[in-house]
Design an enzyme around this catalytic site. Sequence first.
Site, PDB file in Angstrom:
ATOM      1  N   HIS A 175       0.828  -1.210   0.000  1.00 22.23           N
ATOM      2  CA  HIS A 175       0.000   0.000   0.000  1.00 22.23           C
ATOM      3  C   HIS A 175       0.866   1.266   0.000  1.00 22.23           C
ATOM      4  CE1 HIS A 175      -2.735   2.919   2.365  1.00 22.23           C
ATOM      5  NE2 HIS A 175      -3.072   2.962   1.098  1.00 22.23           N
TER       6      HIS A 175
HETATM    7 CA    CA Z   1       0.470  -0.394  -4.286  1.00 28.52          CA
END
Ligand code: CA
Length: 393
Positions: free
Chosen positions: A178
């Site tokens: 992320h």
């Molecule tokens: Ca990513």
Amino acid sequence: SNGIERPKGYTVSFHYNPRVEDHHFGGKHPMKPWRLTLTKQLVLGYGLQFAMDMWQSSASTKVDLARFHDVGYLDFLQRVTRGDEKSELFQKFQFGDDCPIFEGMWEYCTLYAGASVHAAEKLVTDQSDIAINWSGGLHHAKKMQASGFCYINDIVLAIQDLLTQHPRVMYIDIDVHHGDGVEQAFWSTDRVLTLSYHKFDYQNFFPGTGALDDTGPADIANPGAHYSLNVPLRDGIEDMQYIKLFHSTCGACINHYDPTAIVLQCGADSLGGDRLGKFNLNIRAHGACVEFVKRQCHNRKLLIIGGGGYTPRNVARTWCHETSLCVGASLRDELPNHIPYRRAFETPVNGDGRLYPRLDNLPSPKHHVNEHTEEYLRQIEENIYEQLRYIKG
Ligand code: CA
Ligand code: ZLM
Ligand code: ZN
């Protein structure tokens, strides 16, 4: 020039400083700046330098870095040496096994950041249409915290530069992790839309943020509420599923938000056979995302940056392939004969001297069972379309 020509109608620039590749995080640390040497050897071996403006970028200054980072944090980063592991600031700034102190750390950080800032500057001054920095993309670094192999957030600095000329910048992140540092930095503005694709497994996969409903602090006084989009995935996603999902969701976001500049983080740890990743993507599928974004950029500036990627030979293959996509060249599968590290690519298990070996069914590190049903992917698509309704067009 190997039949490689400059693209017609637009300019691609390549930003790099060879001193960045000589740094070592130490021992068995997965991050190996040496993968950039391999990448460069392939790029030069195929003759792609003839199609681009090649720039040797210089290090960022502390003043540059302080546009995002805390000065106390920068002072520590610059001065700390091995042996300071017991210090209070070492704890405070979250150094540790993921972010160790190593010799030349400050130089390493200022060089990769310098290349992203230089790349952004070429776009802002209209000297370049697509600018590439494979040494950047270190998306986890925070204002005053090292995180996940990242110390300086070169992406935030580059986006800040783009914002001086561009009303809306879109950030797209295909690293398997992320893009939390970039998301957080622009949490409270509607001038940056962030979109990260990643494996998500709260508490079992780093950094544990980026769930489907993490769209920024939903505060009515916050103009940036809803301007962080996340596509949380499971293990083992395959080429066709990923490409289809990327086209539909990323395409909808670009159409709706209509950014004038796009930053694409191309972390290569989303490939099959990555030491840390959990996906089964092949090089051409990863590249299809770059090609797709490029096709949306006829009237937009595009900054292409690296990121993760822990099986160096495949990182090099992928970023060389993606450099070729940027200049519109197609490369033969047979690797150039005279590249310095050809052996790293040669054995059957290392990909047989080819640029595009299959990566999705390798025995090592391991094949990942595909946990994605069509229903799961359809729900993500629907959810993203739903969230776009809260975003000004
Ligand atoms: Ca990513
Ligand atoms: N331990 N050595 C992606 C950043 C991923 C946090 C679990 C540290 C490792 C990993 C470091 C040699 C990007 C976590 C891990 C061990 C707490 C992560 C040093 C192996 C080693 O052998 C290793 C002593 C090290 C680190 C594995 N760390 C794997 N995954 C993640 C960070 C960065 O790709 O997104 C962008 C460049 N960290 O899972 C722990 C929770 C620290
Ligand atoms: Zn990563």
